[in-house]
Design an enzyme around this catalytic site. Structure first.
Site, PDB file in Angstrom:
ATOM      1  CG  HIS A 144      11.217 -26.483  27.938  1.00 48.77           C
ATOM      2  ND1 HIS A 144      12.005 -25.343  27.904  1.00 48.77           N
ATOM      3  CD2 HIS A 144      10.995 -26.746  29.245  1.00 48.77           C
ATOM      4  CE1 HIS A 144      12.235 -24.943  29.151  1.00 48.77           C
ATOM      5  NE2 HIS A 144      11.629 -25.773  29.983  1.00 48.77           N
ATOM      6  CD  GLU A 198      13.561 -24.859  24.955  1.00 51.40           C
ATOM      7  OE1 GLU A 198      12.594 -24.202  25.388  1.00 51.40           O
ATOM      8  OE2 GLU A 198      14.126 -25.738  25.608  1.00 51.40           O
ATOM      9  NE  ARG A 241      15.433 -22.696  31.623  1.00 50.59           N
ATOM     10  CZ  ARG A 241      14.356 -23.282  32.136  1.00 50.59           C
ATOM     11  NH1 ARG A 241      14.225 -24.602  32.054  1.00 50.59           N
ATOM     12  NH2 ARG A 241      13.440 -22.572  32.762  1.00 50.59           N
TER      13      ARG A 241
END
Ligand SMILES: NC(=O)C1=CN([C@@H]2O[C@H](COP(=O)(O)OP(=O)(O)OC[C@H]3O[C@@H](n4cnc5c(N)ncnc54)[C@H](O)[C@@H]3O)[C@@H](O)[C@H]2O)C=CC1
Ligand SMILES: O=C(O)C(=O)[C@H](O)COP(=O)(O)O
Length: 386
Positions: free
Chosen positions: A254, A237, A208
């Site tokens: 991602h 994000e 993350r």
């Protein structure tokens, strides 16, 4: 029953149509009003599931077709006796193959042997643990930092974070985003640790984004620019830091877990969890809904050496640089046209091309190439001799 699902969960109709009516919505824009009548809510990581979303709805079960659950307020779900499931390990192999693609292409580009490097894994669960197995099978020296596991299993086989950072040539991060408790991961790589990273360290984050202090990383890269950085996950994000994007060596939106195999595995896992929670018979299997992929063949001349064979197979299956180029192109196009780069980030993920995992590539080799076959199989490829 009425099911509301993120539009980016594949095969929802095929798995769930017998259980009730289905409505799909864009995950980032789901509102309480939209899901009011849903009994089951199926999400991905981009939907914050909390009181704000669920209060006043009749939702009885929430599932996320992902591994990470930091977008889910699980305490709230428990307090309202709303069932929950995630999809642990569903796309672990996809992430491992992303890291293998990075390492293989980088070794070729920079002219080093992976076996000469020490690779430090931070977080050795489904993803990090599988990566450790794969790398060790390839004869690569691996260090592992995972305090919760070390406390449960004993310290042998684990190192402290600072020992790992001091010794590893490559750091691969695979922790969840944990903000509280004994082993938080928020800004785990804080300014002090980022400043202390050895020059030429290769830093890969597919866990993350917020496990790394973005501002501190940016400063290190601006001042010294002596790290090789690979980011698939980013703080804030989809509105990622554009200056950081320019500074990192490989940047992807991602998608490390976005193999088709991993996404489909996630859907099947949440389907099984729904059937289990509501005591329903399991009538759907991924194998029925998704025929085996056609076997793609690669064959090498008898002159091909082992490294050439591995490099060709990795490039044929997944070249991470393509995703890097796509992200940079999308961002410069959005910036030129005065559009939101956040929307460009999401669009790349929504329209991600089919990526099949290494084991769907059956590589034809001559019987004299047994050694090459064995090495390819350690990467996860299929092989056929003869
Ligand atoms: N980029 C992507 O597309 C994907 C990202 N992920 C991320 O990767 C994370 C890991 O996935 P899994 O391995 O399946 O989860 P997991 O829960 O199986 O493993 C996580 C590991 O991290 C360890 N850990 C927890 N706190 C730690 C700390 N402070 N320092 C070091 N280790 C710590 C845990 O003990 C556990 O072994 C997920 O939570 C998710 O956030 C997962 C799949 C795809
Ligand atoms: O499974 C996880 O955890 C991930 O990080 C997934 O790759 C997230 O994918 P989306 O849910 O954001 O599509």
């Amino acid at each position: 029953m009425h099911i509301i699902a993120d539009e980016n969960i594949p095969l929802v109709q095929e798995f769930f149509s017998e259980l009730g009516s289905i409505e799909t919505l864009p995950g980032r824009e789901m509102t309480s009003e939209q899901i009011k009548q849903a009994d089951i809510l199926l999400v991905r990581s981009i939907t914050e599931v909390n009181a704000k979303l669920l209060e006043g709805t009749q939702v009885r079960f929430v599932a996320t077709a992902t591994i990470g659950c930091d977008h889910i307020d699980q305490e709230y779900l428990k307090s309202k006796e709303i069932g929950f499931a995630n999809a642990p390990g569903c796309n672990a192999n996809s992430v491992v193959e992303y890291v293998l693609s990075v390492l293989t292409l980088l070794a070729d580009q920079e002219g080093f042997q992976l076996q000469d490097k020490t690779i430090g894994i931070i977080g050795a669960g489904n993803v990090g643990g599988l990566l450790q197995q794969r790398l060790e099978s390839l004869g690569i020296n691996v260090l592992v930092n995972d305090p919760p596991r070390a406390e449960r299993e004993g310290a042998e086989g684990f190192v402290t974070l600072d020992e790992l950072l001091a010794q590893a040539d490559v750091i691969s991060m695979h922790t969840p985003l944990i903000r509280t408790g004994e082993h938080p991961t928020l800004h785990l790589l804080n300014q002090t640790r980022i400043e202390a990273l050895k020059p030429e360290t290769i830093l890969i984050n597919t866990g993350r984004g917020a496990a790394i202090d973005t501002a501190a990383l940016k400063e290190r890269l601006q001042v010294k620019n002596d790290l090789f950085t690979v980011l698939d996950v980013w703080e804030s994000e989809p509105n990622i830091d554009h200056e950081l994007l320019e500074l990192v060596d490989i940047a992807t939106p991602h998608i490390a877990g976005y193999s088709l195999d991993g996404k489909l595995g996630g859907t099947e896992m949440v389907y099984l969890a729904v059937c289990d929670y509501f005591g329903l018979p399991v009538r759907k299997k991924l194998g029925q809904l998704m025929p085996e992929p056609p076997l793609r063949k690669l064959s090498y001349s008898s002159r091909a050496d082992q490294w050439y064979a591995i490099l060709t197979a990795v490039r044929a299956c997944y070249d991470v640089r393509n995703d890097d180029m796509a992200l940079r192109r999308a961002f410069s196009r959005a910036a030129r046209n005065g559009q939101s780069t956040g929307e460009a980030f999401d669009l790349l993920r929504r329209n991600y091309p089919v990526r099949r995992e290494f084991d769907t590539l059956k590589i034809q080799l001559k019987t004299s190439q047994k050694k090459i076959a064995a090495q390819l199989e350690k990467y996860g490829f299929g092989t056929k001799l003869g």
